[in-house]
Motif scaffolding. Sequence first.
Motif, PDB file in Angstrom:
ATOM      1  N   TYR A  43       1.055  -1.099   0.120  1.00 38.89           N
ATOM      2  CA  TYR A  43       0.080  -0.093   0.041  1.00 38.89           C
ATOM      3  C   TYR A  43       0.715   1.244   0.003  1.00 38.89           C
ATOM      4  O   TYR A  43       0.361   2.375  -0.553  1.00 38.89           O
ATOM      5  CB  TYR A  43      -0.921   0.115   1.269  1.00 38.89           C
ATOM      6  CG  TYR A  43      -2.100  -0.614   0.772  1.00 38.89           C
ATOM      7  CD1 TYR A  43      -3.243  -0.167  -0.210  1.00 38.89           C
ATOM      8  CD2 TYR A  43      -2.688  -1.491   1.727  1.00 38.89           C
ATOM      9  CE1 TYR A  43      -4.350  -0.757  -0.246  1.00 38.89           C
ATOM     10  CE2 TYR A  43      -4.065  -1.962   1.703  1.00 38.89           C
ATOM     11  CZ  TYR A  43      -4.870  -1.363   0.834  1.00 38.89           C
ATOM     12  OH  TYR A  43      -6.253  -2.063   0.397  1.00 38.89           O
ATOM     13  N   SER A  82      -9.001  -5.525  -2.210  1.00 39.08           N
ATOM     14  CA  SER A  82      -8.938  -3.932  -2.297  1.00 39.08           C
ATOM     15  C   SER A  82      -7.793  -3.421  -2.627  1.00 39.08           C
ATOM     16  O   SER A  82      -7.772  -2.301  -3.424  1.00 39.08           O
ATOM     17  CB  SER A  82      -9.213  -3.448  -0.723  1.00 39.08           C
ATOM     18  OG  SER A  82      -9.455  -2.065  -0.717  1.00 39.08           O
ATOM     19  N   HIS A  85      -8.036  -3.640  -6.523  1.00 40.72           N
ATOM     20  CA  HIS A  85      -8.938  -2.665  -7.109  1.00 40.72           C
ATOM     21  C   HIS A  85      -8.236  -1.309  -7.202  1.00 40.72           C
ATOM     22  O   HIS A  85      -8.631  -0.442  -8.016  1.00 40.72           O
ATOM     23  CB  HIS A  85     -10.194  -2.770  -6.375  1.00 40.72           C
ATOM     24  CG  HIS A  85     -11.225  -2.012  -6.898  1.00 40.72           C
ATOM     25  ND1 HIS A  85     -11.418  -0.708  -6.700  1.00 40.72           N
ATOM     26  CD2 HIS A  85     -12.324  -2.092  -7.928  1.00 40.72           C
ATOM     27  CE1 HIS A  85     -12.474  -0.051  -7.447  1.00 40.72           C
ATOM     28  NE2 HIS A  85     -12.829  -1.148  -8.022  1.00 40.72           N
ATOM     29  N   GLU A  86      -7.807  -0.889  -5.954  1.00 43.39           N
ATOM     30  CA  GLU A  86      -7.168   0.495  -6.023  1.00 43.39           C
ATOM     31  C   GLU A  86      -6.100   0.571  -7.039  1.00 43.39           C
ATOM     32  O   GLU A  86      -5.803   1.643  -7.665  1.00 43.39           O
ATOM     33  CB  GLU A  86      -6.629   0.863  -4.435  1.00 43.39           C
ATOM     34  CG  GLU A  86      -6.218   2.218  -4.594  1.00 43.39           C
ATOM     35  CD  GLU A  86      -6.181   2.761  -3.161  1.00 43.39           C
ATOM     36  OE1 GLU A  86      -5.545   3.645  -2.898  1.00 43.39           O
ATOM     37  OE2 GLU A  86      -6.244   2.007  -2.070  1.00 43.39           O
ATOM     38  N   ARG A  89      -7.413   0.890 -10.296  1.00 45.28           N
ATOM     39  CA  ARG A  89      -8.150   2.422 -10.709  1.00 45.28           C
ATOM     40  C   ARG A  89      -6.586   3.130 -11.006  1.00 45.28           C
ATOM     41  O   ARG A  89      -6.867   4.167 -11.839  1.00 45.28           O
ATOM     42  CB  ARG A  89      -8.564   2.838  -9.486  1.00 45.28           C
ATOM     43  CG  ARG A  89      -9.467   4.236  -9.403  1.00 45.28           C
ATOM     44  CD  ARG A  89     -10.209   4.519  -8.302  1.00 45.28           C
ATOM     45  NE  ARG A  89      -9.542   4.797  -7.213  1.00 45.28           N
ATOM     46  CZ  ARG A  89     -10.151   5.402  -6.130  1.00 45.28           C
ATOM     47  NH1 ARG A  89     -11.213   5.480  -5.974  1.00 45.28           N
ATOM     48  NH2 ARG A  89      -9.329   5.449  -5.095  1.00 45.28           N
ATOM     49  N   HIS A 149     -10.368   3.085   1.079  1.00 42.10           N
ATOM     50  CA  HIS A 149     -10.759   2.924  -0.352  1.00 42.10           C
ATOM     51  C   HIS A 149     -12.032   2.282  -0.440  1.00 42.10           C
ATOM     52  O   HIS A 149     -12.730   2.823  -1.290  1.00 42.10           O
ATOM     53  CB  HIS A 149      -9.510   2.124  -0.931  1.00 42.10           C
ATOM     54  CG  HIS A 149      -9.682   1.700  -2.318  1.00 42.10           C
ATOM     55  ND1 HIS A 149      -9.938   2.754  -3.460  1.00 42.10           N
ATOM     56  CD2 HIS A 149     -10.190   0.457  -2.929  1.00 42.10           C
ATOM     57  CE1 HIS A 149     -10.147   1.997  -4.505  1.00 42.10           C
ATOM     58  NE2 HIS A 149     -10.544   0.680  -4.115  1.00 42.10           N
TER      59      HIS A 149
END
Length: 726
Positions: A43, A82, A85-86, A89, A149
Amino acid sequence: MSSWRQRVESRIVSAVQQRLGVELVKDLGKVDDQDVQAIARLYRILDRKPVYAAALNHIVSAVEQHYAGPSLKPLTGCLVSSLLHETGRAFQARGFAEEARECDRLAAAVAPGGPDQVILHLLSAISSQQELYLLTPLTVDAVLRALLHETSRSGRRIRRAGILVGVAYAAHTTANIERLGDAVEALSHVATTSGAAALATYYRSRHLIATGDMEAGLAAETQFRHQAAAITARDKDYKQVDLIRSTFRNTSSAMARADAAVRAEDYVQAAQWYERSAEELPAGPMRAAMCVLAEAARVTGDLLPSVDAVRAALSRLRAGDAFAARSTLDVEMVLTGILMRTVDLYEAADQTPGQTPQAEATLVAEVADLLGDVRGGAVVGHPKQRDAYRSDALADLTLLKLLSRTPQPVAPSAIAERLPDHHVVWVVFSGARVGEHVLTIVTLRPSGPYPLVRRISVSMADGRALAQCSDEESEDAPEEALLHVRSLVFADLDPAVSAPRILLVPDTATWSMPWSELAPPQASDVALTRSAGATLRSRPATRVDRPRVIGIFDEQGLQGSRQEAQALEELAEQGHIRFTRVHSLPELDNALANASYDLLTISVHGTADDGVEYRMLLPDKPSSPAALLHLALPPTVVLGCCWSAKSTDTPDTTAAALSCLAAGASQVIGGLWAIDDELAGELLTRTYDGHLRHGMPLAQAFRTAHLALPRDDRPAAAGLAFIGHP
């Protein structure tokens, strides 16, 4: 446990069990803790701005490499989903539609449920069942990062403000300043009730205070009090607001009293109450943070009046395992303050007639070296953990844990005993604002009775010369700038030593400087290290007859690489070495598994990233240092790769060269910046001739080769540096 938190948990349980059927997290501390921390590290890449496609590809490859198994536990699956997915994006925003679709496909395969289901599962992980302060900061950070998020893309049945309040609460209580700021910003956009708006104000005040803006933080706190007074029981967030408001009336807790003492600038009381807070907490990151804050109060309040007081502060930091708080607090800043106070004591003793500042000088060197260990030296010289580097994600996590170790100060007498013919020079550049910067130089001579200490107020001329001699710009530095910096750093070398051996301990600001050029020309060898303690912990390389050398080269793209390979072939034909050439990482893996080698050389392109994102462009495919770290590295590693030894961008990463030392190598040659491949090939060819043909120690051969280059080529060649045990 507060009643409002219990009611929040009750609602979560009801929603999870009755509406979505998600399995609750019962004990976060035992749920894939290592995997969750590794996800949190990935992250961090998304948090960097700008984030490039190469970094996003690294996230996807790390996930596929480390989380490809079918048996992921629910929490891990939610976090990975998650994260993917981020990442998708971010790909989409940069115009990589195909990569974005692949991320979404992988995310759906890991956790088929939508964002609402993921949110409720993650909320259960930070519910009142969980004692968050017992967990590693990275574990909590991963959950909060994913919640932020998923909340941004949640459906109507999820009340975003309520979730963000929970995230802010968890971030605040675990001292996660970065995530607290993210939650406050998001909450301010979705606060549709007066209570939610008040909570956003309150947590903004906590964030401002935590980041050092005390005046603005106290103003926001006053604003919260006014907002809270107008909120009635009909407001959805009344109970949360009332709970916080009640804490202002209850000042009996140690933490509240410490906070009040800091505001009153009563640092004696602040230190005592922070220590009381630590006593009330179990061992863990939050307790370590309280220990650090206690010593920070003593530094700020000028409460370290003697050598004994400083040594007591260091003992308290070690006893509290304070360096485990490095991902929560700026431990380096606190230690720098302690170092500056120790230099004050040295200067006062040095100016007192009839007093010899030996104890003070010894302590200055110990604190300076401890600072080096905190910056990165703590990773070096510890037993290699089995399977610690089997994937990029685990390798990064292993290095982070090593960085968070609590090191022991090393006495100058121990350094002098182990390195009897070396000058050890510590370089620390510090200062709060422009015009207040100082350069602290500590020099331990081979036969000196105690270290010599100089603290220089950096003038405009000093600052200009230092800037000209930093990073790749140093290749164009004028001669007068090099001479100026040389006079600043090396003024205390013993003039009676005709060919000094130098071990340099630069800080982060001065690490990537052309030390091969800055060192006095009479120096016989110059080695860089993150700390003298790290050097003493690592094994020295030993001379062997007819060394075994293995190498991997980019002979198609780099002329210097081709020159280096040819030089090694000639040395092998002449009987000086046994040479093995490989062309891929699997070949290298197989060769090292079946025979022992003395030197590994990797001569390929390198990227400008650091940590796990760094890439060596091997002939078969790009690879991170993690791909090498699980191998049985030989004592000597030569990385003829750009940026392989650079100053890292963040305090919780390491350069490839330092990673090799952490994985068991003794000495590494690496690139501080983008190096010219032909010049690097020439320098390394000369180094091999001196080391492998004539038997010179590697550090001496490297120094001799550098000085033998044409004068106009040497500034650029200084981008290669010798690091480790000389």
